[in-house]
Design an enzyme around this catalytic site. Structure first.
Site, PDB file in Angstrom:
ATOM      1  N   HIS A 100      41.624  37.399  20.355  1.00 60.51           N
ATOM      2  CA  HIS A 100      40.231  37.402  19.892  1.00 60.51           C
ATOM      3  C   HIS A 100      40.134  37.649  18.395  1.00 60.51           C
ATOM      4  O   HIS A 100      39.058  37.948  17.895  1.00 60.51           O
ATOM      5  CB  HIS A 100      39.443  38.506  20.601  1.00 60.51           C
ATOM      6  CG  HIS A 100      39.510  38.442  22.088  1.00 60.51           C
ATOM      7  ND1 HIS A 100      39.076  37.336  22.783  1.00 60.51           N
ATOM      8  CD2 HIS A 100      39.961  39.328  23.012  1.00 60.51           C
ATOM      9  CE1 HIS A 100      39.264  37.564  24.084  1.00 60.51           C
ATOM     10  NE2 HIS A 100      39.803  38.749  24.247  1.00 60.51           N
ATOM     11  N   HIS A 127      37.744  34.422  27.075  1.00 61.68           N
ATOM     12  CA  HIS A 127      39.123  34.415  27.544  1.00 61.68           C
ATOM     13  C   HIS A 127      39.576  33.033  27.942  1.00 61.68           C
ATOM     14  O   HIS A 127      40.400  32.858  28.832  1.00 61.68           O
ATOM     15  CB  HIS A 127      39.290  35.384  28.719  1.00 61.68           C
ATOM     16  CG  HIS A 127      39.037  36.794  28.332  1.00 61.68           C
ATOM     17  ND1 HIS A 127      37.797  37.355  28.395  1.00 61.68           N
ATOM     18  CD2 HIS A 127      39.862  37.743  27.816  1.00 61.68           C
ATOM     19  CE1 HIS A 127      37.860  38.601  27.961  1.00 61.68           C
ATOM     20  NE2 HIS A 127      39.086  38.859  27.599  1.00 61.68           N
TER      21      HIS A 127
END
Ligand SMILES: Nc1ncnc2c1ncn2[C@@H]1O[C@H](COP(=O)(O)OP(=O)(O)O)[C@@H](O)[C@H]1O
Ligand SMILES: Nc1ncnc2c1ncn2[C@@H]1O[C@H](COP(=O)(O)OP(=O)(O)O)[C@@H](O)[C@H]1O
Ligand SMILES: [Mg+2]
Ligand SMILES: [Mg+2]
Ligand SMILES: [Mg+2]
Ligand SMILES: [Mg+2]
Lengths: 322, 206, 322, 206
Positions: free
Chosen positions: C57, C216
């Protein structure tokens, strides 16, 4: 082609609108152009800095407009140099009488269009100087080298110098000093798609990469078998160092620049190896930049830039804005 | 051989039609050895130039081509904008005050245009650029006077000849040896310029 | 899979090495962990903030470690929550006695692992509080919502509050206030490839997009026909606003977050439309963030985040770090 | 029915072998409705647990499974790490001080494990998680005593049964109705746990 756009013809103007709408306290656009200037331009008594080129390199160039950096950025169509009249508008908007420095990347198009703009500005009695960036060591002949990610270090260091109130000649000399001492080399794992053409610029097999790519989605100087990050980094760093005169004890700034689609995670893996390699050679990295500074749309890959620091460049870089 | 203001206007309009028609091919050629925008640059610029010419009326060919040149300079960008813009600007200077061009006057314009491209871009014949087309066309005109059909043929042949060359100027030069095997996009757009000239001359004469 | 890595197993540890090597003045790693802390941690008397989650991320979460932001970030494997012992190491390294706030995204894995760490820390007499972020309105049941890009606004605002010397209870209340008032929604045009699996997470046709994607690399809640940027933006903004209670005159912060491979150019086109839509509704955008704040590797797409600002949140956000 | 410390050690090792063997399938299942890492998470965690068990010698089954649990908790992460970790930790508590487990003692461990998963993850039977396998296996053990062959069959049947369900917990729940049609990866890894049990029991008994 899958892009978050409304139409190929509106991309640049809508991007400019978005930039100004998002940062109205900092930025202003000149009507009917794709020129973005500091909201408070012209800044009295300060040498003004202008950079620009085709669009598709964001955050370059408009992302560098602001205090301590650029006074204006001129955005052409995607990967197409802006026209002289747009550059002229930028020059007129930011000149406070202290003169204007154009930061130009060494591409035929940029050089010619900025040159014509400088001529037009001189005709209007504005003092304009130019510094041409040629940091891409992928091209062997130094005169023909492209300006790539190293350009953003000129924005930062010359920007800091101008903010200190230095004269046009001084800022030009400092910018030229950066240009003379910065070298870059890039690698790409996947191409990008120029919106107007709608197709990827080239195709690469799963196990191929292009070494020595510029920032316009072009192929590089050589197609090679894909290597691991450390090996790629070693190749890029070595290529760059071969073209510099650094000694044990030299001080440098390092930039690992993402081309658009490469995750920051991978850029840090490359940074790790690059820093190791420089340390092994006794070179001191005083400042490291890791991220996207000069992109090629959504190209996958990165470049390594090394800037040889003297005391003045070091001071300006460490005290200035990024 | 004479080219009236009317035919010269048609020339500009026809160049635009050709650029629109071959836009994709021009960009594809540019994609192979450059950045893939040459067709869009040419189509955008000459469309604006055609609009300009259509919206105005000119007796003076020099004024007309000065407007075309300014439009190209301010609408194209890239490498080709300043180069085509400068070419037509220099030609316009040579054609100033004339409402008709004889072979000599037209040739003077082409000579000036080539000079402009050379000064601006610092390329030479054989560097795999638009000059590879413009220089032979100019040489032939200087030697034998203007023959638009011949100019068209020479331009096509010389554009073709860029395929085997290694680029020395412009983006394609970054590819070195890899630039071989592809026609230079600017050479092809230049071929279209002279193809348009042959067509409008033939139509104007008939 | 084409990535600038050396091996799937070293990705996270090499990224952590790179981060610390690049910013040694700012960051430090705790040995034998993937925990990054402020170089000067623990900061005496200051409430410490910890965020974390799976890697992939970036810049979240380690990129937010620094003065005025986080004290530590814990990186798990790619898209896999970190383990409780790593979180515990972070807690121990940053607690100065003023207490620790864990900023947790509402995923089963994150919640459970951070919870176990909090239990372990309490057993060592460290006061730990948690705030769970659930900003993703793609999920209709508020309790089940994922924590996505809005999390970074918690970093900024709670970070500024902690830097001001506020107590753990105060910082917790402010962080919870952000969590309660922030909403996000994402769209993806292309998947990403988790290194360990080596294959894209899903496939989309040239004319398809996924609406309501998390961070994700998963598919979203719905597959739809690709739309133009303005239409996509309208859909995302409307979805977010439907879940908020904003009036004519409300003040908000706006974030257009890139998922990894979407050029900044496109994000500004989205920002332009989002700002227009809010303006049309009489909502005042006090601050706009456009860029990559919480990515999903090299996923293509973006999310829109809106935070309802009260006076305190506004003050902290405008005065704090980004 | 009796399970010695030696068989219980074999169980942990066999689970690891199964996770390595089915690593890709587990991740593929997770890719369809989650984030594609379940195989890697299981393989990484149980490999470390197997190493730990191999490097130590245990008389006490409780101590052995506490080590396994701690290893899973500290090496897996994600959702499955705390869940499997807690499951084995709770079971380890129930098995504390024992060097052999009879049917009743083993069942107590499984009951405690299921309780741990429920408390940690707040899911129920039918939510399309690993619990969809663990709960029926536990129920059967409580009712009829431990029959490892039967537990294996039930686990396989119940893992299969998750295919038609809509996920209510974990990442797959974000997909709503789209989660239908895929087996839950945690259910399949749980099936492997009981498959391993049946195998080592059979080998141990022969
Ligand atoms: N220095 C130069 N001199 C002459 N022609 C040039 C030069 N540089 C580029 N060109 C011509 O310009 C063409 C490319 O134009 P275009 O694609 O529109 O611009 P850009 O290269 O900026 O993308 C080349 O094919 C070549 O013919
Ligand atoms: N709240 C929960 N309760 C029980 N099991 C759960 C829960 N959340 C997830 N799971 C199980 O965990 C599995 C996913 O594990 P894994 O992929 O390793 O972790 P993550 O979801 O963090 O990527 C799911 O297939 C499901 O069986
Ligand atoms: Mg171009
Ligand atoms: Mg081009
Ligand atoms: Mg995961
Ligand atoms: Mg998973």
């Amino acid at each position: 082609m899958k892009k978050l756009i409304n139409g190929v013809d509106q991309i640049v103007s809508e991007m400019v609108e978005g930039l100004v709408a998002a940062h109205p306290d900092k930025l202003r656009a000149i009507e009917n152009t794709n020129v973005i200037v500091r909201a408070d331009a012209p800044v009295q008594g300060k040498v003004a800095l202008i950079s620009g080129g085709g669009s598709g390199h964001e955050p370059a160039h408009a992302g560098y407009v602001g205090e301590g950096l650029l006074d204006a950025a001129v955005s052409g169509e995607v990967f197409t140099s802006p026209t002289p009249d747009q550059v002229l508008e930028a020059i007129k908007a930011v000149d406070s009488g202290a003169g204007v420095l154009l930061i130009v990347k060494n591409y035929s198009g940029d050089v010619m269009n900025f040159d014509m703009a400088a001529d037009l500005a001189e005709a209007e009695d504005i003092t304009v100087k130019q510094v041409v960036i040629r940091d891409d060591v992928a091209i062997s002949n130094p005169d023909d080298r492209r300006g790539v990610a190293g350009t953003t270090l000129v924005h930062m260091i010359a920007g800091a110098a101008a903010a200190e109130g230095k004269s046009l000649d001084e800022v030009e000399a400092i910018a030229q000093g950066v240009a003379d001492n910065v070298r870059s080399m890039g690698v790409s794992l996947a191409p990008c798609t120029v919106p107007a053409s709608g197709k990827p610029g080239f195709t690469l097999e799963e196990n191929e990469m292009e070494i020595g790519t510029g920032i316009h989605g072009e192929q590089g100087v050589e197609r090679r078998e894909l290597m691991q990050a450390d090996a790629v980094t070693e190749e890029l760093v070595q290529h760059v160092l071969d073209d510099m005169h650094l000694n044990d004890g030299s001080e440098v700034a390092l930039m690992i620049n993402g081309q658009g689609a490469t995750p920051l995670m991978e850029l840090y893996i490359v940074a790790r190896k690059a820093i190791q390699l420089l340390k092994d050679r006794g070179i001191h990295v005083k400042k490291t930049f890791v991220g996207e500074y000069m992109t090629s749309l959504e190209m996958t890959g990165c470049s390594v830039t090394i800037l040889n620091l003297d005391e003045e460049r070091k001071r300006l870089l460490l005290s200035g804005r990024e | 051989m004479e080219l009236s203001a009317a035919v010269m206007k048609q020339w500009a309009l026809r160049i635009n039609e050709k650029m629109q028609e071959h836009k994709d091919k021009l960009s594809e050629l540019d994609q192979a050895i450059g950045d893939g925008d040459h067709g869009h640059n040419m189509a955008r610029g000459f469309q604006e130039a055609a609009n300009k010419v259509n919206d105005s009326s000119y007796d003076d060919i020099g004024t007309m081509y000065k407007d075309i040149a300014s439009t190209l300079i301010s609408k194209v960008g890239g490498a080709s904008g300043p180069l085509y813009g400068t070419a037509f600007l220099k030609a316009a200077n040579a054609w100033k005050g004339r409402d008709v061009l004889d072979s000599e006057a037209f040739t003077e314009g082409i000579e000036a245009a080539v000079g402009g491209i050379e000064t601006r871009g610092k390329a030479s014949f054989g560097d795999k650029t638009m000059l590879d087309v413009w220089i032979p066309v100019r040489d032939e005109m200087k030697e034998r006077g203007v023959d638009t059909e011949q100019a068209n043929k020479t331009a096509a042949k010389e554009a073709e000849a860029t395929i085997d060359r290694v680029a020395k100027k412009g983006r394609a030069s970054y590819l070195g040896e890899r630039s071989k095997g592809h026609m230079d996009p600017g050479a092809f757009s230049s071929q279209l310029v002279f193809e348009a000239l042959a067509e409008v001359y033939k139509e104007g004469a008939s």
